[in-house]
Design an enzyme around this catalytic site. Sequence first.
Site, mmCIF file in Angstrom:
data_model
loop_
_atom_site.group_PDB
_atom_site.id
_atom_site.type_symbol
_atom_site.label_atom_id
_atom_site.label_comp_id
_atom_site.label_asym_id
_atom_site.label_seq_id
_atom_site.Cartn_x
_atom_site.Cartn_y
_atom_site.Cartn_z
ATOM 1 N N PRO A 2 0.816 -1.221 0.000
ATOM 2 C CA PRO A 2 0.000 0.000 0.000
ATOM 3 C C PRO A 2 0.844 1.263 0.000
ATOM 4 O O PRO A 2 1.799 1.382 0.752
ATOM 5 C CB PRO A 2 -0.811 -0.123 1.299
ATOM 6 C CG PRO A 2 -0.801 -1.567 1.624
ATOM 7 C CD PRO A 2 0.518 -2.080 1.156
ATOM 8 N N GLU A 3 0.477 2.201 -0.873
ATOM 9 C CA GLU A 3 1.141 3.500 -0.934
ATOM 10 C C GLU A 3 0.091 4.581 -0.722
ATOM 11 O O GLU A 3 -1.031 4.282 -0.342
ATOM 12 C CB GLU A 3 1.874 3.630 -2.275
ATOM 13 C CG GLU A 3 2.899 2.512 -2.480
ATOM 14 C CD GLU A 3 3.692 2.612 -3.766
ATOM 15 O OE1 GLU A 3 3.666 3.684 -4.405
ATOM 16 O OE2 GLU A 3 4.334 1.622 -4.156
ATOM 17 N N LYS A 54 1.287 8.265 3.709
ATOM 18 C CA LYS A 54 1.228 6.837 4.024
ATOM 19 C C LYS A 54 0.694 6.576 5.430
ATOM 20 O O LYS A 54 1.090 5.612 6.089
ATOM 21 C CB LYS A 54 2.617 6.214 3.887
ATOM 22 C CG LYS A 54 3.028 5.982 2.443
ATOM 23 C CD LYS A 54 4.218 5.041 2.383
ATOM 24 C CE LYS A 54 4.564 4.717 0.945
ATOM 25 N NZ LYS A 54 5.650 3.722 0.865
ATOM 26 N N ASN A 183 7.208 2.069 -4.192
ATOM 27 C CA ASN A 183 7.978 1.425 -5.253
ATOM 28 C C ASN A 183 7.312 1.515 -6.620
ATOM 29 O O ASN A 183 7.964 1.819 -7.619
ATOM 30 C CB ASN A 183 8.231 -0.038 -4.889
ATOM 31 C CG ASN A 183 9.593 -0.500 -5.351
ATOM 32 O OD1 ASN A 183 10.474 0.310 -5.631
ATOM 33 N ND2 ASN A 183 9.786 -1.791 -5.435
#
Length: 407
Positions: A2-3, A54, A183
């Site tokens: 999760p971002e 985040k 990422n």
Amino acid sequence: MPEGPELHLGSLYVNKMCAGVVFTGPVRKSEVSKSPDVPFTCEAYRITAISRGKEVKLTLTPMKSDEPKQRSKAGQADQAMDVVFRFGMSGCFRFTTEDELPKHAHLRFYSKETPCRVLSFVDTRRFGSWQPNGTWQPDRGPCIMFEYESFRKNVVTHLSDRTFDRPICEALLNQKYFNGIGNYLRAEILYRLNIPPFVVARSVLEGLESEDLFDNEKPVKAEVRDTKDSDRVKKVKKEMGDLLRLCHTVPLEVVNLGGKGYDPQKNDYSAFKAWLQCYYVDGMKSLRDHNGRTMWFKGDPGPMATKDLKSPKVKKRAMKTEDHDYTDKKKGARGGRAHERRRWSNRESKTAKKEEVSSLKETEESEKVKTPQQKKRTAARGRKTSCAEPAAGPEKRSGRVTRQSSK
């Protein structure tokens, strides 16, 4: 994985599912979780959520009651409490019936209805965390999506920071400046701008203004300086878009996909996979950065991609789940098989040393137990052995034969 977009979608999910729902009783934690207890108990309260980069903040707000007995009931919370969540690698929220409670539901909020429903924080890998009475983490910068002006100014005014001496792909994971980037987002942003991932971050960001003065379609001419050594400066002129603007707009594209990509109940990733252009896409290259994270890109990686950073083997699966969230206080350690080999070799060497020390101790202990007569005999044996000739076997036999014949 999760971002920023996924955490925002998680907050939208909580607000949608918990709208009009009254919760009751204590907040319960699973027995296996090492995160702190949430000391909140209330006869009736509501839950709302908001995201920032985040992090997601749940606010538990007690409902006012007109009955004096309920107001004065011992142990009941009368003030709102904020619980701040970080999703780690696999965290998400689920809202189910009590009978359908997920296996890895580590924090649970129970509704005041029959049959009872439960809002759960589900975390299969248990890298996520929560903090009762929490606030936004102080070493995280402004949100890339919903605090764009502050985010942009925070980066542009701190380009002298040593964070920007690193490759741009690694700087993008620093949550002090890029709160919400992870990422897959860094891969997609750099791919769209055709920026090599292993060039100095400062060379990419220099020349950008603290205010966004350009339209999305209008390119910005920038001069990229790739400095691998202090005595060698390579100048590359190229057309590129505004990197900070894409750090804002690309995550919003994922948010606009809605729950189709990250619905925690349906687990349908088809829309998200169709949206990806670089991350885990066939034909793209991959290298590990200096923190052990896998970077996906196309073309030349850039001068700061050292030779010992081997490309990881790509397995055929939907997508790779890595936790790539770090700040200045939480630096990622180098990963990969080489790190594992070093770790195991260190363990083996330590074990060998321990065995050697223990054997020496046993020898010393046995020497202490011996009587004076035993020690004398041992010393005598040692003198005889030292005086013996190393190749005396044949000569002794011949000597015995000579003596017998002489007799």
